[in-house]
Design an enzyme around this catalytic site. Sequence first.
Site, PDB file in Angstrom:
ATOM      1  N   TYR A  59     -10.599   7.040   2.042  1.00  0.00           N
ATOM      2  CA  TYR A  59     -10.159   5.736   1.542  1.00  0.00           C
ATOM      3  C   TYR A  59     -11.201   4.720   1.993  1.00  0.00           C
ATOM      4  O   TYR A  59     -11.078   4.069   3.034  1.00  0.00           O
ATOM      5  CB  TYR A  59      -8.789   5.342   2.090  1.00  0.00           C
ATOM      6  CG  TYR A  59      -7.628   6.174   1.577  1.00  0.00           C
ATOM      7  CD1 TYR A  59      -7.768   6.970   0.435  1.00  0.00           C
ATOM      8  CD2 TYR A  59      -6.402   6.165   2.213  1.00  0.00           C
ATOM      9  CE1 TYR A  59      -6.705   7.728  -0.033  1.00  0.00           C
ATOM     10  CE2 TYR A  59      -5.338   6.916   1.745  1.00  0.00           C
ATOM     11  CZ  TYR A  59      -5.506   7.697   0.623  1.00  0.00           C
ATOM     12  OH  TYR A  59      -4.450   8.450   0.155  1.00  0.00           O
ATOM     13  N   LEU A 222       6.585  -0.276 -11.171  1.00  0.00           N
ATOM     14  CA  LEU A 222       7.815   0.171 -11.823  1.00  0.00           C
ATOM     15  C   LEU A 222       8.446  -1.002 -12.553  1.00  0.00           C
ATOM     16  O   LEU A 222       8.507  -2.112 -12.031  1.00  0.00           O
ATOM     17  CB  LEU A 222       8.793   0.698 -10.776  1.00  0.00           C
ATOM     18  CG  LEU A 222       8.364   1.972 -10.035  1.00  0.00           C
ATOM     19  CD1 LEU A 222       9.344   2.297  -8.927  1.00  0.00           C
ATOM     20  CD2 LEU A 222       8.254   3.127 -11.020  1.00  0.00           C
TER      21      LEU A 222
HETATM   22  N1  LIG Z   1      -1.819  12.304  -1.288  1.00  0.00           N
HETATM   23  C1  LIG Z   1      -2.296  11.650  -2.331  1.00  0.00           C
HETATM   24  O1  LIG Z   1      -2.900  12.235  -3.251  1.00  0.00           O
HETATM   25  C2  LIG Z   1      -2.102  10.171  -2.420  1.00  0.00           C
HETATM   26  C3  LIG Z   1      -2.364   9.507  -3.630  1.00  0.00           C
HETATM   27  C4  LIG Z   1      -2.160   8.134  -3.683  1.00  0.00           C
HETATM   28  C5  LIG Z   1      -1.692   7.450  -2.574  1.00  0.00           C
HETATM   29  N2  LIG Z   1      -1.458   8.112  -1.398  1.00  0.00           N
HETATM   30  C6  LIG Z   1      -0.932   7.399  -0.209  1.00  0.00           C
HETATM   31  O2  LIG Z   1       0.320   6.842  -0.568  1.00  0.00           O
HETATM   32  C7  LIG Z   1       0.343   5.451  -0.243  1.00  0.00           C
HETATM   33  C8  LIG Z   1       1.255   4.732  -1.207  1.00  0.00           C
HETATM   34  O3  LIG Z   1       0.739   4.783  -2.513  1.00  0.00           O
HETATM   35  P1  LIG Z   1       0.104   3.505  -3.223  1.00  0.00           P
HETATM   36  O4  LIG Z   1      -0.169   2.461  -2.206  1.00  0.00           O
HETATM   37  O5  LIG Z   1      -0.986   3.956  -4.094  1.00  0.00           O
HETATM   38  O6  LIG Z   1       1.278   3.131  -4.201  1.00  0.00           O
HETATM   39  P2  LIG Z   1       2.560   2.153  -4.063  1.00  0.00           P
HETATM   40  O7  LIG Z   1       2.893   1.925  -2.645  1.00  0.00           O
HETATM   41  O8  LIG Z   1       3.607   2.663  -4.990  1.00  0.00           O
HETATM   42  O9  LIG Z   1       2.019   0.861  -4.770  1.00  0.00           O
HETATM   43  C9  LIG Z   1       1.052   0.022  -4.281  1.00  0.00           C
HETATM   44  C10 LIG Z   1       0.892  -1.058  -5.336  1.00  0.00           C
HETATM   45  O10 LIG Z   1       2.116  -1.749  -5.483  1.00  0.00           O
HETATM   46  C11 LIG Z   1       1.963  -3.103  -5.129  1.00  0.00           C
HETATM   47  N3  LIG Z   1       3.090  -3.483  -4.264  1.00  0.00           N
HETATM   48  C12 LIG Z   1       3.413  -2.980  -3.056  1.00  0.00           C
HETATM   49  N4  LIG Z   1       4.515  -3.591  -2.574  1.00  0.00           N
HETATM   50  C13 LIG Z   1       4.891  -4.490  -3.497  1.00  0.00           C
HETATM   51  C14 LIG Z   1       5.948  -5.437  -3.584  1.00  0.00           C
HETATM   52  N5  LIG Z   1       6.845  -5.567  -2.610  1.00  0.00           N
HETATM   53  N6  LIG Z   1       6.036  -6.210  -4.694  1.00  0.00           N
HETATM   54  C15 LIG Z   1       5.127  -6.092  -5.695  1.00  0.00           C
HETATM   55  N7  LIG Z   1       4.089  -5.219  -5.683  1.00  0.00           N
HETATM   56  C16 LIG Z   1       3.974  -4.431  -4.585  1.00  0.00           C
HETATM   57  C17 LIG Z   1       0.658  -3.219  -4.406  1.00  0.00           C
HETATM   58  O11 LIG Z   1       0.027  -4.427  -4.734  1.00  0.00           O
HETATM   59  P3  LIG Z   1      -0.088  -5.620  -3.652  1.00  0.00           P
HETATM   60  O12 LIG Z   1      -1.265  -5.274  -2.829  1.00  0.00           O
HETATM   61  O13 LIG Z   1      -0.288  -6.824  -4.525  1.00  0.00           O
HETATM   62  O14 LIG Z   1       1.188  -5.669  -2.899  1.00  0.00           O
HETATM   63  C18 LIG Z   1      -0.148  -2.048  -4.950  1.00  0.00           C
HETATM   64  O15 LIG Z   1      -0.821  -2.439  -6.131  1.00  0.00           O
HETATM   65  C19 LIG Z   1      -1.129   5.041  -0.321  1.00  0.00           C
HETATM   66  O16 LIG Z   1      -1.377   3.841   0.387  1.00  0.00           O
HETATM   67  C20 LIG Z   1      -1.808   6.242   0.268  1.00  0.00           C
HETATM   68  O17 LIG Z   1      -1.777   6.152   1.685  1.00  0.00           O
HETATM   69  C21 LIG Z   1      -1.628   9.457  -1.324  1.00  0.00           C
END
Ligand SMILES: NC(=O)c1ccc[n+]([C@@H]2O[C@H](COP(=O)([O-])OP(=O)(O)OC[C@H]3O[C@@H](n4cnc5c(N)ncnc54)[C@H](OP(=O)(O)O)[C@@H]3O)[C@@H](O)[C@H]2O)c1
Length: 285
Positions: A59, A222
């Site tokens: 990352y 979502l």
């Molecule tokens: N193992 C794998 O292959 C894999 C793949 C992807 C991710 N991951 C891990 O999983 C974690 C979570 O996934 P993710 O961060 O990609 O997805 P997520 O948590 O579903 O979504 C993050 C996105 O949602 C927004 N968001 C978060 N909280 C919010 C809120 N309260 N209101 C409105 N928008 C909100 C964020 O934007 P803002 O910054 O504007 O809040 C960001 O654009 C990652 O950080 C990573 O550590 C693992």
Amino acid sequence: MSTERWTFGGDTSVARIGYGAMRLTGWPKGEPPARDTALGILRRAVELGVNHIDTSNYYARDGIAANELIREALHPYPDDLVIVTKVGALVEGADVARPAADKTGLTPDNLRRGVEANLRSLGLDRLDVVNLRMGDLDRSLTPLAEPLETLLALRDEGLIRHLGVSNVTAAEFAEARRIAPIVCVQNLYNLSRREDDALVDACAAAGVAYVPYFPVGGFQPLAAARLDTVAARHGATVSQVALAWLLARSPNILLIPGTGSPAHLEENIAAGALRLTGRDLAELG
Ligand SMILES: NC(=O)c1ccc[n+]([C@@H]2O[C@H](COP(=O)([O-])OP(=O)(O)OC[C@H]3O[C@@H](n4cnc5c(N)ncnc54)[C@H](OP(=O)(O)O)[C@@H]3O)[C@@H](O)[C@H]2O)c1
């Protein structure tokens, strides 16, 4: 913050609401927050009771690396902080180059490099939990057994405490458990992506944590009328309902929402106090 907790592998206790650090880097796409904001988010998360941070050495983009931010914000780490990393993806990032020939991080050499890069960049002697991340690859060419055995050997060397798997099928999860003690599965799952329903239940039955990535939709927020209705009823946001639904779905689900916004961090952690009713859950389907 909810007081609910989960214990990885019988000895590593975490609050059910954690934090995913990918969003702090703009990797693989998107604008990262300013450095001070990123450091502030990590510190505030811990202040609010988060002790489970998901990250990886890959990352990293344009000189911003999640592990380096975590280290600057939080080292020396609180005793109870659990940093979960992953290896096996195409290895990119600040301190590990993309392997040219085989284009996989799953070879023994590249897995070791991934583990060592995480240790080095986080400033740790041992990684609490390492996920073997399958995926991105032709699966018929990349069976899980060999890379998992490599990680097991690295664990036996003392470099890793617990092992998890990521982007796996139910069959691969079952196979993984025959090879090594597995404490968590990290796969894509949220209110509108429920292909893993049976795997969530299989993990629960096995006492294994299920850690959904994209819990609030990832790169596709979502959105659904039914989510708006439930959110309005509780004076909550759609993201909070999505997170509360995951917490209600099964006690082995742990959350790692990612955000580069201090306000969203507070909101996500506050979702732990949101109790969905039977009517809410029925409407959410
Ligand atoms: N193992 C794998 O292959 C894999 C793949 C992807 C991710 N991951 C891990 O999983 C974690 C979570 O996934 P993710 O961060 O990609 O997805 P997520 O948590 O579903 O979504 C993050 C996105 O949602 C927004 N968001 C978060 N909280 C919010 C809120 N309260 N209101 C409105 N928008 C909100 C964020 O934007 P803002 O910054 O504007 O809040 C960001 O654009 C990652 O950080 C990573 O550590 C693992």
